[in-house]
Scaffold this motif. Sequence first.
Motif, PDB file in Angstrom:
ATOM      1  N   TRP A  37       0.195 -21.309  42.796  1.00 42.00           N
ATOM      2  CA  TRP A  37      -0.351 -20.231  43.597  1.00 42.00           C
ATOM      3  C   TRP A  37      -1.876 -20.427  43.563  1.00 42.00           C
ATOM      4  N   PRO A  38      -2.332 -21.195  44.247  1.00 44.09           N
ATOM      5  CA  PRO A  38      -3.860 -21.290  44.605  1.00 44.09           C
ATOM      6  C   PRO A  38      -4.561 -20.093  44.755  1.00 44.09           C
ATOM      7  N   SER A  39      -5.681 -20.156  44.382  1.00 45.52           N
ATOM      8  CA  SER A  39      -6.489 -18.858  44.820  1.00 45.52           C
ATOM      9  C   SER A  39      -6.547 -18.199  46.073  1.00 45.52           C
ATOM     10  N   TRP A  73      -7.658 -19.851  31.599  1.00 45.58           N
ATOM     11  CA  TRP A  73      -8.964 -19.107  32.140  1.00 45.58           C
ATOM     12  C   TRP A  73     -10.023 -20.211  32.121  1.00 45.58           C
ATOM     13  N   THR A  74      -9.855 -21.220  32.257  1.00 49.49           N
ATOM     14  CA  THR A  74     -10.813 -22.348  32.363  1.00 49.49           C
ATOM     15  C   THR A  74     -11.300 -22.574  33.742  1.00 49.49           C
ATOM     16  N   TYR A  75     -10.595 -22.319  34.664  1.00 51.29           N
ATOM     17  CA  TYR A  75     -11.263 -22.183  36.378  1.00 51.29           C
ATOM     18  C   TYR A  75     -11.584 -20.747  36.428  1.00 51.29           C
ATOM     19  N   ILE A  76     -12.885 -20.541  36.783  1.00 52.91           N
ATOM     20  CA  ILE A  76     -13.436 -19.279  36.923  1.00 52.91           C
ATOM     21  C   ILE A  76     -13.632 -19.162  38.568  1.00 52.91           C
ATOM     22  N   PRO A  77     -12.945 -18.511  39.585  1.00 54.42           N
ATOM     23  CA  PRO A  77     -13.227 -18.681  40.765  1.00 54.42           C
ATOM     24  C   PRO A  77     -14.167 -17.439  41.433  1.00 54.42           C
ATOM     25  N   LEU A  83     -16.404 -10.338  35.797  1.00 55.87           N
ATOM     26  CA  LEU A  83     -15.371 -11.151  35.697  1.00 55.87           C
ATOM     27  C   LEU A  83     -15.431 -12.292  35.143  1.00 55.87           C
ATOM     28  N   VAL A  84     -16.569 -12.915  35.241  1.00 58.21           N
ATOM     29  CA  VAL A  84     -16.928 -14.404  34.730  1.00 58.21           C
ATOM     30  C   VAL A  84     -17.090 -14.035  33.218  1.00 58.21           C
ATOM     31  N   VAL A  94     -12.239 -23.492  25.019  1.00 60.30           N
ATOM     32  CA  VAL A  94     -11.702 -24.601  25.824  1.00 60.30           C
ATOM     33  C   VAL A  94     -12.540 -25.005  27.247  1.00 60.30           C
ATOM     34  N   PRO A  95     -12.821 -26.302  27.134  1.00 61.89           N
ATOM     35  CA  PRO A  95     -13.919 -26.469  28.245  1.00 61.89           C
ATOM     36  C   PRO A  95     -13.739 -25.907  29.442  1.00 61.89           C
TER      37      PRO A  95
END
Length: 96
Positions: A37-39, A73-77, A83-84, A94-95
């Motif tokens: 499920w992409p953003s 939680w490594t991709y912050i959209p 939220l960031v 984690v990077p």
Amino acid sequence: MSKETSTDPSSGTIGATIHHLPPELLAKIFLYLQRLWPSAHFSYSLEEQEPWMVVTKICRHWRDVAHESPELWTYIPHSSPKLVERWLRLSKSVPI
């Protein structure tokens, strides 16, 4: 085997067995859902979430597993500072 943990479809309790999955397996399922499920493309507020995050609303155990899985939680959209900040905290070391 008790009815509570039965895998017999006629027992009506197949869903109960999912609570016996190891947290590591649940986390992998959540990662799969995240990629499946992409953003969504809409403006975010504190109330809106990524579509895959519905798993954090199923039960406390699933929420805890998700929150203890930094890879989720490594991709912050989001561009919202709150939220960031939250996602950075959940991603732990984690990077990004």
